[in-house]
Design a protein around this motif. Structure first.
Motif, PDB file in Angstrom:
ATOM      1  N   PRO A   1       0.937  -1.114   0.092  1.00 12.08           N
ATOM      2  CA  PRO A   1      -0.061   0.058   0.197  1.00 12.08           C
ATOM      3  C   PRO A   1       0.888   1.169   0.045  1.00 12.08           C
ATOM      4  O   PRO A   1       1.521   1.641   1.040  1.00 12.08           O
ATOM      5  N   ALA A   2       0.862   1.816  -1.053  1.00  8.82           N
ATOM      6  CA  ALA A   2       1.385   3.293  -1.210  1.00  8.82           C
ATOM      7  C   ALA A   2       0.690   4.435  -1.954  1.00  8.82           C
ATOM      8  O   ALA A   2      -0.152   3.983  -2.911  1.00  8.82           O
ATOM      9  N   ILE A   3       0.867   5.520  -1.643  1.00  9.97           N
ATOM     10  CA  ILE A   3       0.074   6.456  -2.299  1.00  9.97           C
ATOM     11  C   ILE A   3       0.948   7.506  -3.099  1.00  9.97           C
ATOM     12  O   ILE A   3       2.311   7.749  -3.025  1.00  9.97           O
ATOM     13  N   PHE A   4       0.541   7.485  -4.506  1.00 12.44           N
ATOM     14  CA  PHE A   4       1.255   8.195  -5.296  1.00 12.44           C
ATOM     15  C   PHE A   4       1.291   9.663  -5.102  1.00 12.44           C
ATOM     16  O   PHE A   4       0.336  10.325  -5.505  1.00 12.44           O
ATOM     17  N   GLY A   5       2.121  10.194  -4.571  1.00 11.54           N
ATOM     18  CA  GLY A   5       2.244  11.697  -3.943  1.00 11.54           C
ATOM     19  C   GLY A   5       2.691  12.652  -4.795  1.00 11.54           C
ATOM     20  O   GLY A   5       3.765  13.343  -4.278  1.00 11.54           O
ATOM     21  N   THR A   6       2.211  12.921  -6.003  1.00  8.52           N
ATOM     22  CA  THR A   6       2.935  14.071  -6.646  1.00  8.52           C
ATOM     23  C   THR A   6       2.130  15.156  -6.133  1.00  8.52           C
ATOM     24  O   THR A   6       1.255  15.792  -5.910  1.00  8.52           O
ATOM     25  N   TRP A   7       3.391  16.129  -5.483  1.00  2.00           N
ATOM     26  CA  TRP A   7       3.095  17.051  -4.729  1.00  2.00           C
ATOM     27  C   TRP A   7       3.884  18.525  -5.313  1.00  2.00           C
ATOM     28  O   TRP A   7       4.465  19.263  -4.668  1.00  2.00           O
ATOM     29  N   PRO A   8       3.771  18.751  -6.476  1.00  2.00           N
ATOM     30  CA  PRO A   8       4.573  19.831  -7.251  1.00  2.00           C
ATOM     31  C   PRO A   8       3.981  21.181  -6.613  1.00  2.00           C
ATOM     32  O   PRO A   8       2.676  21.521  -6.518  1.00  2.00           O
ATOM     33  N   PHE A   9       4.673  22.068  -6.060  1.00  2.00           N
ATOM     34  CA  PHE A   9       4.597  23.325  -5.649  1.00  2.00           C
ATOM     35  C   PHE A   9       4.808  24.490  -6.609  1.00  2.00           C
ATOM     36  O   PHE A   9       5.584  24.068  -7.650  1.00  2.00           O
ATOM     37  N   VAL A  10       4.431  25.596  -6.441  1.00  2.00           N
ATOM     38  CA  VAL A  10       4.401  26.827  -7.475  1.00  2.00           C
ATOM     39  C   VAL A  10       5.458  27.827  -6.802  1.00  2.00           C
ATOM     40  O   VAL A  10       5.422  28.213  -5.555  1.00  2.00           O
ATOM     41  N   SER A  11       6.051  28.708  -7.563  1.00  2.00           N
ATOM     42  CA  SER A  11       7.167  29.639  -7.190  1.00  2.00           C
ATOM     43  C   SER A  11       6.395  30.959  -7.642  1.00  2.00           C
ATOM     44  O   SER A  11       5.879  30.983  -8.719  1.00  2.00           O
ATOM     45  N   ASP A  12       6.449  31.965  -6.786  1.00  2.00           N
ATOM     46  CA  ASP A  12       6.321  33.476  -7.440  1.00  2.00           C
ATOM     47  C   ASP A  12       7.497  33.702  -8.042  1.00  2.00           C
ATOM     48  O   ASP A  12       8.415  33.858  -7.458  1.00  2.00           O
ATOM     49  N   LEU A  13       7.618  33.723  -9.416  1.00  2.00           N
ATOM     50  CA  LEU A  13       8.752  33.959 -10.224  1.00  2.00           C
ATOM     51  C   LEU A  13       9.476  35.317  -9.874  1.00  2.00           C
ATOM     52  O   LEU A  13      10.376  35.597 -10.325  1.00  2.00           O
ATOM     53  N   ARG A  14       8.676  36.355  -9.483  1.00  2.00           N
ATOM     54  CA  ARG A  14       9.185  37.543  -8.985  1.00  2.00           C
ATOM     55  C   ARG A  14      10.227  37.404  -7.998  1.00  2.00           C
ATOM     56  O   ARG A  14      11.266  38.224  -7.671  1.00  2.00           O
ATOM     57  N   THR A  15       9.953  36.550  -6.943  1.00  2.00           N
ATOM     58  CA  THR A  15      10.953  36.403  -5.778  1.00  2.00           C
ATOM     59  C   THR A  15      11.397  35.007  -5.754  1.00  2.00           C
ATOM     60  O   THR A  15      12.478  34.745  -4.884  1.00  2.00           O
ATOM     61  N   GLY A  16      10.752  34.034  -6.150  1.00  2.00           N
ATOM     62  CA  GLY A  16      11.477  32.517  -5.948  1.00  2.00           C
ATOM     63  C   GLY A  16      10.736  32.136  -4.753  1.00  2.00           C
ATOM     64  O   GLY A  16      10.888  30.850  -4.585  1.00  2.00           O
ATOM     65  N   ALA A  17       9.703  32.654  -4.289  1.00  2.00           N
ATOM     66  CA  ALA A  17       9.335  32.264  -2.956  1.00  2.00           C
ATOM     67  C   ALA A  17       8.112  31.148  -3.355  1.00  2.00           C
ATOM     68  O   ALA A  17       7.542  31.561  -4.375  1.00  2.00           O
TER      69      ALA A  17
ATOM     70  N   ALA B   1      -5.548   9.154 -11.441  1.00  2.00           N
ATOM     71  CA  ALA B   1      -6.716   8.412 -12.167  1.00  2.00           C
ATOM     72  C   ALA B   1      -6.210   7.702 -13.394  1.00  2.00           C
ATOM     73  O   ALA B   1      -6.640   6.581 -13.854  1.00  2.00           O
ATOM     74  N   PHE B   2      -5.496   8.230 -14.212  1.00  2.00           N
ATOM     75  CA  PHE B   2      -4.937   7.534 -15.655  1.00  2.00           C
ATOM     76  C   PHE B   2      -4.248   6.396 -14.989  1.00  2.00           C
ATOM     77  O   PHE B   2      -4.291   5.194 -15.796  1.00  2.00           O
ATOM     78  N   TYR B   3      -3.329   6.351 -13.643  1.00  2.00           N
ATOM     79  CA  TYR B   3      -2.586   5.209 -13.620  1.00  2.00           C
ATOM     80  C   TYR B   3      -3.482   4.434 -12.620  1.00  2.00           C
ATOM     81  O   TYR B   3      -3.097   3.231 -12.484  1.00  2.00           O
ATOM     82  N   ARG B   4      -4.651   4.712 -12.343  1.00  2.00           N
ATOM     83  CA  ARG B   4      -5.745   3.829 -11.436  1.00  2.00           C
ATOM     84  C   ARG B   4      -4.931   3.638 -10.110  1.00  2.00           C
ATOM     85  O   ARG B   4      -5.008   2.474  -9.523  1.00  2.00           O
ATOM     86  N   LEU B   5      -4.021   4.671  -9.511  1.00  2.00           N
ATOM     87  CA  LEU B   5      -3.257   4.192  -8.389  1.00  2.00           C
ATOM     88  C   LEU B   5      -3.834   5.394  -7.487  1.00  2.00           C
ATOM     89  O   LEU B   5      -4.429   6.511  -7.712  1.00  2.00           O
ATOM     90  N   PRO B   6      -4.003   5.067  -5.858  1.00  2.00           N
ATOM     91  CA  PRO B   6      -4.413   5.932  -4.939  1.00  2.00           C
ATOM     92  C   PRO B   6      -3.390   6.857  -4.899  1.00  2.00           C
ATOM     93  O   PRO B   6      -2.143   6.845  -5.012  1.00  2.00           O
ATOM     94  N   GLY B   7      -3.940   8.038  -5.105  1.00  2.00           N
ATOM     95  CA  GLY B   7      -2.970   9.385  -5.221  1.00  2.00           C
ATOM     96  C   GLY B   7      -3.488  10.399  -4.107  1.00  2.00           C
ATOM     97  O   GLY B   7      -4.473  10.480  -3.466  1.00  2.00           O
TER      98      GLY B   7
END
Length: 515
Positions: free
Chosen positions: A305-321, A341-347
């Protein structure tokens, strides 16, 4: 308890109308409930999903990942990964496809109370906390201070009382406990002492993990009971983007797998910094990294049992924060959900993060935007959905309470619109318009749907300006503060019986005060 709902007479006035609006919802016909199915919102076309998938496979086959521990290299090479002279592991397409075929689907994350079990299958949606905020947002003084184990316990107690927050992943760091092993142990204790919902946590060092299971087995009442119903999962940052394994976290993950703890394979790149700036590119990298995690886990224990944890975050490109409350973050999370959903994996992925420092209007739009898109896209586990401010640096108990109302409305969007012969309402329209009263307020259909079709906020205000003035012009955050004090002043539920708790305190360095 269900109450009979009657139409108020016109002479009944405001009190009668308010009583009708405030009628409690019957539990058996709640308009929203955990695990409703989303997936109606799809920011990516089917062709775009395929392009992201193939780009991720190209990245794994041509670029690969570096810095796996030797144990991980051994597992993955034995499964078919290729270790290059440059020290990078590369993953042939056939290997990834083989491991995807073996990967677990339809997994259950258990609560200590079975009524809180979460079935991660299809596009069922659950909302909860997460993160590692180092500050508590003290709204009453409008300050940030170091978070403590007591704060973590208080947050768990509040979550235990919130219907629309379905799990409790560690949301603050207990900064008052300087020893990291004791901090990890007390984090688990504070979470489990506060709620019987599923708990997520992480570990500071690989060497702490195996000894920690002695404590976890004691919490569960024995190793056999733990393995039958593992009620804690490991949030594991097994990669350091871009495209590197996090050596110590991987060793932690291997130990968790040996001990039957579900794992969240968490890839947390930041678009424009540690991930490509384009939204599509950030998704490609996150998918590639998590597919490497799927290979890793299933080379150790097929179907684990593993969760497919794609957690990309966003930068404010003016500051990099980091900008967790942006529209781009909402799109990233929704796009990732579509790939799950495409991979049919728990995400799982992140939503609900506010860049705002306090629970104000900015926080409201930031939290609602990403939570609604996450739910509509069918994300199984919506992490960090409530309470998070200052781009994950601060956690607010008031915001947590307000977030329960917000998540109720978000889940109503997830539930969608039911189109049936009855809901099309032609017969009701005929009765009302031809010889009827000319309105639907007192119709049987309206009254029968009050609890099943509509959800009502616990704290949100829907009164008219006149009524609002008559009841003292209540302030929303003030109401949340009052609710917080009410919950925390109430008797602490005994999550462990007194003998069990005394045994835990005698055997382990529990720092949370008895309540």
């Amino acid at each position: 308890m269900t109450q009979d709902v009657q139409t108020p007479r016109r002479s009944g006035g405001r009190a009668a109308r308010q009583a009708l609006r405030s009628a409690p919802l019957a539990e058996n016909i709640r308009p929203v409930r955990p695990g409703m199915t989303g997936g109606r919102y799809k920011p990516l076309t089917e062709a775009e999903v395929q392009r992201i998938h193939h780009a991720a496979l190209d990245a794994l086959e041509q670029i690969g990942l570096s810095q796996a521990p030797q144990s991980g290299i051994d597992y993955m090479v034995a499964a078919g990964a290729i270790l290059g002279d440059d020290g990078r592991l590369r993953f042939p397409r056939a290997l990834v496809e083989d491991m995807l075929a073996k990967a677990a689907r339809g997994i259950t994350l258990h609560g200590r109370d079975p009524r809180h079990d979460m079935k991660l299958e299809g596009q069922r949606v659950y909302y909860g906390t997460a993160g590692a905020a180092v500050h508590l947002v003290d709204f009453e003084s409008r300050t940030y201070r170091d978070s403590t184990v007591q704060d973590l316990f208080d947050a768990a107690r509040i979550v235990d009382r919130l219907d629309n927050v379905h799990f409790f992943q560690r949301c603050m760091v207990a900064r008052d406990i300087p020893d990291n092993f004791e901090m990890d142990l007390n984090t688990i204790y504070a979470c489990c002492a506060g709620t019987t919902k599923h708990v997520g946590t992480s570990f500071s060092e690989p060497g702490f993990v195996q000894p920690m299971f002695e404590f976890i087995h004691a919490l569960a009442g024995g190793e056999d009971k733990w393995r039958a119903r593992p009620f804690i999962s490991n949030s594991n940052c097994f990669v350091v983007p871009p495209m590197k394994f996090a050596t110590e976290s991987c060793e932690t993950m291997e130990t968790c797998i040996r001990n039957g703890m579900p794992v969240l394979l968490l890839s947390a790149g930041q678009a424009g910094a540690t991930a490509p700036a384009p939204i599509a590119g950030a998704i490609v990298q996150a998918v590639a990294e998590c597919l490497a995690g799927v290979v890793y886990v299933n080379s150790i224990s097929p179907g684990y049992p593993a969760i497919f944890g794609t957690w990309p975050f966003v930068s404010d490109l003016r500051t990099g924060a980091m900008s967790g409350g942006s529209g781009e973050q909402a799109l990233l999370t929704a796009g990732c959900a579509q790939m799950h959903a495409f991979y049919r994996l728990p995400g799982g992925a992140a939503a609900g993060i506010a860049d705002a420092k306090l629970p104000d209007m900015q926080a409201g739009w930031e939290q609602m935007n990403s939570n609604v898109l996450a739910g509509l896209s069918g994300l199984n586990m919506v992490y960090e959905a409530v309470g998070m401010h200052a781009s994950l640096l601060g956690f607010s108990l008031e915001s947590l309470i307000l977030g329960d109302d917000m998540l109720g409305q978000a889940q109503r969007c997830v539930r969608g619109i039911e189109v049936t012969e009855d809901t099309l309402s032609l017969e009701v329209m005929r009765q009302v318009c031809i010889g009827g009263p000319g309105h639907y307020l007192g119709s049987d259909q309206t009254l029968s749907l009050m609890q099943t079709e509509y959800i009502y906020p616990a704290l949100g205000d829907r009164t008219s300006p006149k009524e609002w003035a008559e009841i003292g012009k209540p302030d929303l955050v003030a109401k949340a503060i009052a609710r917080k004090h009410e919950i925390l002043a109430s008797p602490v539920p005994a999550m462990f019986d007194s003998a069990h708790d005394a045994d835990l305190r005698a055997r382990f360095p529990i720092r949370l005060k008895k309540h």
